[in-house]
Scaffold this motif. Structure first.
Motif: not given
Length: 441
Positions: A39-40, A75-76, A365-367, A376-380
């Motif tokens: 989705i993101y 990795d993502l 939630c990306g954690s 960090p970019e995708m998590a953010s």
């Protein structure tokens, strides 16, 4: 890449990635709307479960040449496993992505920095609870001594990446001294408590509250010595042998005799503990012991509901709702262990608050363990969307059931400037607060 290197990677995939599991995927696409990275990433098929499975098979069969874009696709992946409940064919995606990461790790040339980090984390910090406690003591000293205020004042944190600065601001407060609570005298249930590595160090207060609630509800709680980190961080990072090492230590630490349940209060840990049997499929003795161990596993919210916490909360005096409470699912608690209703049932029963369902609460939630540090970019991006939903329901309290999720939501509260009007809490701390308020504790 040379032909020799390509063949080495292909052979590693043949060795580690189970072909039968790959063939279970029918490419139906039911997993797509459940996958956050799909989705993101603007619906990039390579960032979907079926797309990654296709890449796994292509690498294994030698149909594509390994390169950075393929490695990035793996990795993502958050490893949230939201695709599994959505899959009509029962594809074991969580196992496949762990096998893939193990295959890559076994042939990948690691930098000195990566080797040092992995060895320090997996052979020391998360392999020895005493070292974890020492590390947390240093953090506590940093918070209590005034050093934290000095560091912030002089701007030293500006030398670190933005996400690290946000994590520093979101550290939980050091545990406070407290008077002992009267324990329930009649013991009806005997439970062994899996204390966890982060929960027993950084979130000691939550563990104390967990034990107090269980005692109040008639549980005899034993805390086995020599228990270790569950091994989830190792397993999700492709370090399967290190994960097995920790799992074996925990199987030895927990005696099942006379124990009704093995309870944990961290969704990610609970999911990995409940699947210990798959780590020892080639060792009949340990496999049998692991299956018995896994069958005893239960999440704290599920156990509290079984023990009657909803009725206890219903006995409290009715008061005006002064806070809006919402809930963020722990991915593994929901997607692996199937626990989604119990936390919500508890929150609806609490007096003095109004529970409002958050749109997209089932999405990660990306954690995702240490994903927010590695990606960090995708998590953010994911966290930003999550906080928009928090603001949409005007939540003043965000409840989670996993330490990683809790830290991530605390970061979100800080980042959005909501620290004066909103807070993030573990469900145990929320219940304990409500119970203590009702008895004047």
């Amino acid at each position: 890449m040379s032909n020799a290197q390509a063949e080495l990677i292909r052979h590693s995939f043949v060795t580690h990635v189970d072909e039968n599991r790959l063939m279970d995927c029918m490419r139906c696409g039911f997993c797509l709307p459940a996958c956050p990275t799909y989705i993101y990433s603007d619906y990039d098929e390579t960032q979907s479960p079926r797309g990654r499975i296709a890449l796994m098979k292509a690498v294994r069969d030698g149909d594509v040449e390994w390169d950075g874009s393929i490695e990035e696709a793996f990795d993502l992946c958050l490893g949230c496993r939201a695709c599994e409940p959505a899959c009509p064919a029962g594809v074991q995606y969580g196992t496949l992505i762990e096998e893939t990461r193990e295959a890559v790790l076994s042939v990948k040339s690691q930098s000195l920095k990566e080797k040092t980090i992995r060895k320090g984390a997996f052979d020391h910090l998360f392999a020895d609870q005493r070292k974890m406690k020492t590390a947390v003591k240093l953090v506590t000293f940093y918070q209590k001594s005034g050093l934290q205020k000095v560091v912030r004042k002089v701007g030293f944190l500006e030398l670190f990446p933005p996400f690290m600065k946000e994590m520093e601001r979101s550290l939980p407060d050091p545990p406070k001294k407290r008077r002992a609570q009267a324990a329930q005298t009649e013991k009806k249930t005997k439970v062994a408590f899996f204390a966890g590595c982060l929960m027993d160090t950084m979130f000691q207060e939550t563990n104390r509250n967990t034990i107090e609630l269980l005692n109040m509800l008639g549980c005899e709680v034993v805390i086995p010595k020599n228990q270790q980190c569950c091994g989830a961080l190792q397993g999700h990072s492709g370090e399967m042998e290190r994960a097995r090492r920790n799992a074996k230590a925990n199987l030895e630490a927990f005696s099942l005799e006379g124990i009704d349940y093995i309870v944990n209060n961290a969704g990610g840990c609970g999911a990995f503990l409940s699947e210990y049997d798959r780590l020892f499929e080639e060792n009949p003795t340990l496999h049998t012991l692991a299956r018995q161990f896994s069958k005893k596993q239960i999440d704290i919210s599920s156990l509290l509901v079984k023990l009657g916490i909803v009725d206890e909360l219903a006995k409290q005096p009715q008061t005006e709702a002064t806070e809006i409470v919402t809930y963020q699912d722990s991915c593994h608690l929901r997607n692996v262990n199937g626990v989604k209703d119990e936390p919500r049932e508890i929150l609806r029963a609490a007096k003095g608050s109004l529970f409002v369902e958050m749109p997209g609460a089932h999405l990660c939630c990306g954690s995702a363990g240490i994903y927010n540090l590695l990606q960090p970019e995708m998590a953010s991006r994911i966290l930003g969307s999550k906080m928009e939903e928090v603001k949409r329901v005007q939540a003043t309290t965000i409840i989670t059931t996993n330490p990683g999720c809790l830290l991530q939501m605390k970061v979100g509260v800080e980042r959005e400037g909501l620290s004066e009007t909103a807070r993030a809490m573990h469900v145990v701390d929320f219940i304990h607060e409500k119970i203590m308020e009702s008895i004047g504790g």
